[in-house]
Scaffold this motif. Sequence first.
Motif, PDB file in Angstrom:
ATOM      1  N   THR A 164       0.768  -1.239  -0.097  1.00 45.55           N
ATOM      2  CA  THR A 164       0.112   0.076   0.014  1.00 45.55           C
ATOM      3  C   THR A 164       0.715   1.355  -0.069  1.00 45.55           C
ATOM      4  OG1 THR A 164      -1.809   1.134   1.407  1.00 45.55           O
ATOM      5  CG2 THR A 164      -0.141   0.129   2.630  1.00 45.55           C
ATOM      6  N   ASP A 165       0.344   2.542  -0.297  1.00 51.76           N
ATOM      7  CA  ASP A 165       1.037   3.724  -0.356  1.00 51.76           C
ATOM      8  C   ASP A 165       0.595   4.503   0.839  1.00 51.76           C
ATOM      9  OD1 ASP A 165      -1.337   4.555  -1.407  1.00 51.76           O
ATOM     10  OD2 ASP A 165      -0.702   5.514  -3.317  1.00 51.76           O
ATOM     11  N   GLN A 166      -0.324   4.164   1.616  1.00 51.44           N
ATOM     12  CA  GLN A 166      -0.815   4.756   2.704  1.00 51.44           C
ATOM     13  C   GLN A 166      -0.841   3.945   4.115  1.00 51.44           C
ATOM     14  OE1 GLN A 166      -4.598   6.812   1.972  1.00 51.44           O
ATOM     15  NE2 GLN A 166      -3.715   8.047   0.158  1.00 51.44           N
ATOM     16  N   PRO A 167       0.097   3.672   4.896  1.00 52.59           N
ATOM     17  CA  PRO A 167       1.417   4.347   4.698  1.00 52.59           C
ATOM     18  C   PRO A 167       2.210   3.336   3.772  1.00 52.59           C
ATOM     19  CG  PRO A 167       1.332   3.195   6.517  1.00 52.59           C
ATOM     20  CD  PRO A 167      -0.203   2.861   6.214  1.00 52.59           C
ATOM     21  N   PRO A 168       3.307   3.977   2.849  1.00 54.23           N
ATOM     22  CA  PRO A 168       4.041   3.247   1.974  1.00 54.23           C
ATOM     23  C   PRO A 168       4.756   1.891   2.733  1.00 54.23           C
ATOM     24  CG  PRO A 168       4.476   5.672   2.048  1.00 54.23           C
ATOM     25  CD  PRO A 168       3.719   5.434   3.311  1.00 54.23           C
ATOM     26  N   THR A 169       4.580   0.699   2.251  1.00 56.29           N
ATOM     27  CA  THR A 169       4.446  -0.488   2.849  1.00 56.29           C
ATOM     28  C   THR A 169       4.823  -1.451   1.625  1.00 56.29           C
ATOM     29  OG1 THR A 169       2.960  -0.094   4.698  1.00 56.29           O
ATOM     30  CG2 THR A 169       3.786  -2.273   4.249  1.00 56.29           C
ATOM     31  N   LEU A 170       5.801  -2.204   1.835  1.00 57.32           N
ATOM     32  CA  LEU A 170       5.968  -3.366   0.916  1.00 57.32           C
ATOM     33  C   LEU A 170       6.294  -4.637   1.591  1.00 57.32           C
ATOM     34  CD1 LEU A 170       9.500  -3.877   1.045  1.00 57.32           C
ATOM     35  CD2 LEU A 170       9.339  -1.898  -0.356  1.00 57.32           C
ATOM     36  N   LEU A 171       6.457  -5.826   1.009  1.00 54.94           N
ATOM     37  CA  LEU A 171       6.731  -6.980   1.544  1.00 54.94           C
ATOM     38  C   LEU A 171       7.646  -7.763   1.120  1.00 54.94           C
ATOM     39  CD1 LEU A 171       5.500  -9.701  -0.124  1.00 54.94           C
ATOM     40  CD2 LEU A 171       3.363  -8.924   0.577  1.00 54.94           C
ATOM     41  N   VAL A 172       8.449  -8.433   1.615  1.00 53.09           N
ATOM     42  CA  VAL A 172       9.657  -9.187   1.221  1.00 53.09           C
ATOM     43  C   VAL A 172       9.361 -10.649   2.179  1.00 53.09           C
ATOM     44  CG1 VAL A 172      12.052  -9.616   1.663  1.00 53.09           C
ATOM     45  CG2 VAL A 172      11.257  -7.344   1.491  1.00 53.09           C
ATOM     46  N   CYS A 173       9.457 -11.740   1.025  1.00 46.55           N
ATOM     47  CA  CYS A 173       9.388 -13.065   1.870  1.00 46.55           C
ATOM     48  C   CYS A 173      10.926 -13.488   1.764  1.00 46.55           C
ATOM     49  CB  CYS A 173       8.762 -14.132   0.836  1.00 46.55           C
ATOM     50  SG  CYS A 173       6.789 -13.370   0.456  1.00 46.55           S
ATOM     51  N   LEU A 174      11.196 -14.351   2.962  1.00 49.83           N
ATOM     52  CA  LEU A 174      12.450 -14.685   3.437  1.00 49.83           C
ATOM     53  C   LEU A 174      12.424 -16.339   3.978  1.00 49.83           C
ATOM     54  CD1 LEU A 174      15.427 -14.355   4.322  1.00 49.83           C
ATOM     55  CD2 LEU A 174      14.572 -13.144   6.270  1.00 49.83           C
ATOM     56  N   ASN A 175      12.942 -17.022   3.491  1.00 46.93           N
ATOM     57  CA  ASN A 175      13.143 -18.452   3.907  1.00 46.93           C
ATOM     58  C   ASN A 175      13.447 -18.482   5.320  1.00 46.93           C
ATOM     59  OD1 ASN A 175      13.720 -21.290   4.528  1.00 46.93           O
ATOM     60  ND2 ASN A 175      13.501 -21.440   2.221  1.00 46.93           N
ATOM     61  N   ARG A 176      12.745 -19.046   6.308  1.00 45.24           N
ATOM     62  CA  ARG A 176      12.994 -19.101   7.544  1.00 45.24           C
ATOM     63  C   ARG A 176      14.147 -19.836   7.999  1.00 45.24           C
ATOM     64  NH1 ARG A 176       7.310 -20.735   9.301  1.00 45.24           N
ATOM     65  NH2 ARG A 176       8.358 -22.878   9.747  1.00 45.24           N
ATOM     66  N   SER A 177      14.581 -20.637   6.941  1.00 44.26           N
ATOM     67  CA  SER A 177      15.658 -21.671   7.331  1.00 44.26           C
ATOM     68  C   SER A 177      16.834 -21.200   6.537  1.00 44.26           C
ATOM     69  CB  SER A 177      15.577 -23.118   6.646  1.00 44.26           C
ATOM     70  OG  SER A 177      15.447 -23.001   5.434  1.00 44.26           O
ATOM     71  N   SER A 178      16.796 -19.975   6.210  1.00 43.26           N
ATOM     72  CA  SER A 178      18.072 -19.506   5.226  1.00 43.26           C
ATOM     73  C   SER A 178      19.041 -18.844   6.617  1.00 43.26           C
ATOM     74  CB  SER A 178      17.691 -18.268   4.615  1.00 43.26           C
ATOM     75  OG  SER A 178      17.476 -17.128   5.369  1.00 43.26           O
ATOM     76  N   SER A 179      20.333 -19.032   6.087  1.00 43.50           N
ATOM     77  CA  SER A 179      21.350 -18.341   6.874  1.00 43.50           C
ATOM     78  C   SER A 179      21.357 -16.984   7.547  1.00 43.50           C
ATOM     79  CB  SER A 179      22.772 -18.590   6.158  1.00 43.50           C
ATOM     80  OG  SER A 179      22.729 -17.733   4.864  1.00 43.50           O
ATOM     81  N   VAL A 180      20.279 -16.188   7.104  1.00 44.11           N
ATOM     82  CA  VAL A 180      20.501 -14.852   7.269  1.00 44.11           C
ATOM     83  C   VAL A 180      18.934 -14.471   8.091  1.00 44.11           C
ATOM     84  CG1 VAL A 180      21.545 -13.841   5.432  1.00 44.11           C
ATOM     85  CG2 VAL A 180      19.198 -13.781   5.047  1.00 44.11           C
ATOM     86  N   ALA A 181      17.958 -15.427   7.960  1.00 44.27           N
ATOM     87  CA  ALA A 181      16.723 -15.243   8.706  1.00 44.27           C
ATOM     88  C   ALA A 181      16.865 -14.392  10.072  1.00 44.27           C
ATOM     89  CB  ALA A 181      16.119 -16.405   8.781  1.00 44.27           C
ATOM     90  N   LYS A 182      17.625 -15.113  10.984  1.00 45.31           N
ATOM     91  CA  LYS A 182      17.826 -14.691  12.351  1.00 45.31           C
ATOM     92  C   LYS A 182      18.374 -13.308  12.346  1.00 45.31           C
ATOM     93  CE  LYS A 182      16.435 -18.072  14.986  1.00 45.31           C
ATOM     94  NZ  LYS A 182      15.348 -18.068  15.575  1.00 45.31           N
ATOM     95  N   ILE A 183      19.259 -12.599  11.480  1.00 43.20           N
ATOM     96  CA  ILE A 183      20.004 -11.484  11.496  1.00 43.20           C
ATOM     97  C   ILE A 183      18.819 -10.592  11.081  1.00 43.20           C
ATOM     98  CG2 ILE A 183      21.482 -10.130  10.402  1.00 43.20           C
ATOM     99  CD1 ILE A 183      23.308 -12.694   9.881  1.00 43.20           C
ATOM    100  N   PHE A 184      17.859 -10.753  10.062  1.00 40.65           N
ATOM    101  CA  PHE A 184      17.033  -9.978   9.593  1.00 40.65           C
ATOM    102  C   PHE A 184      15.858  -9.918  10.720  1.00 40.65           C
ATOM    103  CE2 PHE A 184      18.879 -10.250   5.601  1.00 40.65           C
ATOM    104  CZ  PHE A 184      18.531  -9.170   4.791  1.00 40.65           C
ATOM    105  N   GLU A 185      15.551 -11.067  11.506  1.00 40.51           N
ATOM    106  CA  GLU A 185      14.447 -10.832  12.464  1.00 40.51           C
ATOM    107  C   GLU A 185      15.052 -10.208  13.649  1.00 40.51           C
ATOM    108  OE1 GLU A 185      13.149 -14.566  15.409  1.00 40.51           O
ATOM    109  OE2 GLU A 185      13.302 -15.048  13.149  1.00 40.51           O
TER     110      GLU A 185
END
Length: 169
Positions: free
Chosen positions: A51-72
């Motif tokens: 949506t643009d009110q408020p500006p929001t996007l989504l990103v899908c991230l594999n929970r088992s990836s090596s970076v998931a905990k870092i983003f979390e």
Amino acid sequence: MTSEMMQDDIEASRLAFREGMSRLAAAINIVTTNGPAGVAGFTASAVCSVTDQPPTLLVCLNRSSSVAKIFETNRVLCVNALTSRHEDLSKLFGGATPQEERFSRGNWTASETGSPVLSDAVVSFDCEVADVVQSGTHHVLFCRVRGVIHGNDNDEALVYFRRRYHHIR
């Protein structure tokens, strides 16, 4: 119907879905973060506007990836949409390359949230993670956009279609 037949149907359905998704052209992005858990980034095609009110996007991230905990842990990120010049960088961030080596290529600066911004991206969205929903094997990160950095209007975008990279203007 036997259990084996049901498993075959599930596998056939999963494969049909994956083949169908390969026919859905998608922009290629490098999603980055930096914060208490450190710096990290990965290649993603599963990014879209919400949506643009408020500006929001989504990103899908594999929970088992090596970076998931870092983003979390960091709860900030930057979506960097790639140009036709970034195919090798996309592959680097999509593989098993250590995080510090990933950022040794490309020209990176820090956004307001501290996430790495690729200086010659088509566009970069600096975000705070507002909500996380688990769906199957993935986290769906709903991200409030805090800043937008526009790149060169003459660049071609890097997209993925039928399991290959393509360039579009």
